[in-house]
Design an enzyme around this catalytic site. Structure first.
Site, PDB file in Angstrom:
ATOM      1  N   ILE A  88       1.097  -1.581  -0.241  1.00 19.90           N
ATOM      2  CA  ILE A  88      -0.079  -0.457  -0.101  1.00 19.90           C
ATOM      3  C   ILE A  88       0.340   1.128   0.078  1.00 19.90           C
ATOM      4  O   ILE A  88       2.284   1.234   0.021  1.00 19.90           O
ATOM      5  CB  ILE A  88      -0.469  -0.095   1.233  1.00 19.90           C
ATOM      6  CG1 ILE A  88      -2.147   0.989   1.097  1.00 19.90           C
ATOM      7  CG2 ILE A  88      -0.366   0.112   1.982  1.00 19.90           C
ATOM      8  CD1 ILE A  88      -2.936   1.175   2.107  1.00 19.90           C
ATOM      9  N   GLY A 131      -0.835   7.729  -2.424  1.00 19.86           N
ATOM     10  CA  GLY A 131      -1.169   9.083  -3.482  1.00 19.86           C
ATOM     11  C   GLY A 131      -1.102  10.252  -3.115  1.00 19.86           C
ATOM     12  O   GLY A 131      -1.444  11.017  -1.837  1.00 19.86           O
ATOM     13  N   ASP A 133       4.342   7.479  -3.694  1.00 21.37           N
ATOM     14  CA  ASP A 133       3.644   7.886  -5.140  1.00 21.37           C
ATOM     15  C   ASP A 133       3.475   9.715  -6.201  1.00 21.37           C
ATOM     16  O   ASP A 133       2.938  10.223  -5.272  1.00 21.37           O
ATOM     17  CB  ASP A 133       2.492   6.972  -5.814  1.00 21.37           C
ATOM     18  CG  ASP A 133       2.136   7.577  -7.508  1.00 21.37           C
ATOM     19  OD1 ASP A 133       2.356   6.099  -8.218  1.00 21.37           O
ATOM     20  OD2 ASP A 133       1.621   7.919  -7.740  1.00 21.37           O
ATOM     21  N   TYR A 146       2.265  16.277 -11.194  1.00 17.32           N
ATOM     22  CA  TYR A 146       1.350  16.527  -9.462  1.00 17.32           C
ATOM     23  C   TYR A 146       1.591  18.262  -8.807  1.00 17.32           C
ATOM     24  O   TYR A 146       1.599  18.911  -8.088  1.00 17.32           O
ATOM     25  CB  TYR A 146       1.797  16.174  -8.648  1.00 17.32           C
ATOM     26  CG  TYR A 146       1.465  14.487  -9.241  1.00 17.32           C
ATOM     27  CD1 TYR A 146       0.244  14.109 -10.046  1.00 17.32           C
ATOM     28  CD2 TYR A 146       1.250  13.669  -8.409  1.00 17.32           C
ATOM     29  CE1 TYR A 146      -0.125  13.424 -10.929  1.00 17.32           C
ATOM     30  CE2 TYR A 146       1.024  12.138  -8.209  1.00 17.32           C
ATOM     31  CZ  TYR A 146       0.076  12.063 -10.211  1.00 17.32           C
ATOM     32  OH  TYR A 146      -0.104  10.925 -10.155  1.00 17.32           O
ATOM     33  N   LYS A 187       7.080   9.514 -12.611  1.00 23.03           N
ATOM     34  CA  LYS A 187       6.622   9.175 -13.819  1.00 23.03           C
ATOM     35  C   LYS A 187       6.621  10.415 -15.002  1.00 23.03           C
ATOM     36  O   LYS A 187       7.098  11.362 -14.631  1.00 23.03           O
ATOM     37  CB  LYS A 187       5.355   9.132 -13.940  1.00 23.03           C
ATOM     38  CG  LYS A 187       4.338   8.246 -12.844  1.00 23.03           C
ATOM     39  CD  LYS A 187       2.947   8.329 -12.721  1.00 23.03           C
ATOM     40  CE  LYS A 187       2.287   8.293 -11.520  1.00 23.03           C
ATOM     41  NZ  LYS A 187       2.448   9.195 -10.795  1.00 23.03           N
ATOM     42  N   HIS A 204       3.619   7.767 -17.788  1.00 25.37           N
ATOM     43  CA  HIS A 204       1.876   8.037 -17.090  1.00 25.37           C
ATOM     44  C   HIS A 204       0.938   7.856 -18.508  1.00 25.37           C
ATOM     45  O   HIS A 204       0.618   7.644 -17.500  1.00 25.37           O
ATOM     46  CB  HIS A 204       2.646  10.194 -16.519  1.00 25.37           C
ATOM     47  CG  HIS A 204       2.022  10.104 -15.300  1.00 25.37           C
ATOM     48  ND1 HIS A 204       1.995  11.781 -14.611  1.00 25.37           N
ATOM     49  CD2 HIS A 204       0.475   9.491 -14.939  1.00 25.37           C
ATOM     50  CE1 HIS A 204       1.029  11.427 -14.016  1.00 25.37           C
ATOM     51  NE2 HIS A 204       0.230  10.217 -13.791  1.00 25.37           N
TER      52      HIS A 204
END
Length: 328
Positions: A18, A21, A46, A51, A80, A113
């Site tokens: 787990i 994000g 992640d 972002y 990514k 991505h």
């Protein structure tokens, strides 16, 4: 899977089962959230250049590493290759920029991505808000995307020691097969939207057959996206996954929250969820899914909730559907 807390990738390396994000979490929230997450026990983080928070994440990671609160080798960091760098010549410099921002010498997973591409924005920024658009507001696309050539450069990133694993995100079965047929290093991870109303079972089965681990983004839904789509009229009703009656009933059976049931269901399918949260209490709850197990009947009931309903659409990428490799 060596234990429930780790998945084993197709090269023998392990990924925490787990993660957290960080999609579009602003700087003033992300450092506090990462402190809370690392204190709770998260080791899988992640992120992505688009972002716009890799520098803030890097500050938090460096602080934890430099004060010996965590060892770098115990962290699993994914970033990514953005769509504005989906060209072979952009792979190395883009990864090196992410490493600079993250204050790391390598990442644990580097993903393409998305299978589409746009030109580098004239502004030089990395947000979809700054991508070049035509007079109708549609993204200007780069239709020359060559996944095989990009993948060769991704393989080079492993050989250069800049990443330990490579994979893809938002690719479909045909696109992944193209890479499997033309690669030295096979994709070890596919990251896709996967939640109880959008289960993508055929793609999951394909990846399992090819020993590709799936990471599920938006495993609890995406409230910001739902609100945006409701306002735009592209969703007819509000979607709150953990309020589904079946989810609520199963959660009561285990004295757990609906969110914990949804994450547990994904984990028991052999899939890695990466829920986003900046709330310390919810961060801890999302991690506390290893002390109960759903029965076969409960797993089947949740499987029966599939509606083929994708929540994360391309409304902020208007025009990208014209790209020949678009999968949305």
């Amino acid at each position: 899977m060596t234990s429930e807390r780790f998945f084993t990738l197709n090269n023998g390396l392990e990924m925490p089962s787990i993660g957290i994000g960080t999609f579009m979490a602003p700087d003033h929230e992300i450092e506090t959230a990462l402190d809370a997450a690392l204190k709770a026990g998260y080791r899988h983080i992640d992120t992505a250049p688009v972002y716009l928070n890799e520098k803030a994440i890097g500050k938090a990671l460096r602080r934890w590493i430099d004060t010996n609160q965590v060892k770098r080798e115990d962290l699993f960091i994914t970033t990514k290759l953005p769509i504005h760098a989906n060209r072979p010549g952009d792979v190395e410099k883009t990864l090196k920029k992410s490493l600079e921002d993250l204050q790391l010498t390598y990442v644990d997973m580097y993903l393409i991505h998305a299978p589409v591409a746009v030109p580098q924005p004239a502004s030089g920024a990395g947000s979809s808000l700054t991508y070049d658009r035509d007079s109708n507001g549609n993204l200007i696309i780069d239709p020359t995307t060559d996944h095989v050539k990009i993948w060769k450069k991704m393989e080079d990133m492993i050989e250069m020691g800049l990443t330990k694993n490579i994979g893809v995100s938002n690719f479909n079965q045909k696109q992944i097969q193209r890479l499997l047929d033309n690669s030295k290093i096979k994709p070890s991870n596919l990251q896709i939207e996967l939640q109880v109303y959008f289960q993508q079972n055929d793609l999951v089965d394909f990846c399992k057959a090819n020993n590709i681990l799936i990471t599920a983004y938006s495993p609890l839904g995406n409230r910001d996206m739902v609100k945006r789509r409701l306002a735009a009229g592209t969703l007819k009703e509000d979607i709150i996954l953990f309020e589904d009656p079946t989810v609520v009933e199963i959660a009561k059976n285990h004295n757990k929250t609906g969110a914990q049931v949804l994450l547990r269901w994904i984990l028991q399918r052999g899939i890695c969820p990466i829920p986003k949260s900046t709330n310390p209490g919810r961060l801890q709850q999302n991690l506390d899914i290893y002390d109960f197990k759903l029965s076969d009947d409960e797993m089947n009931r949740l499987a029966g909730l599939d509606k083929g309903l994708r929540i994360c659409d391309t409304s902020f990428f208007k025009g990208i559907e014209k790209h020949p490799e678009c999968t949305w």
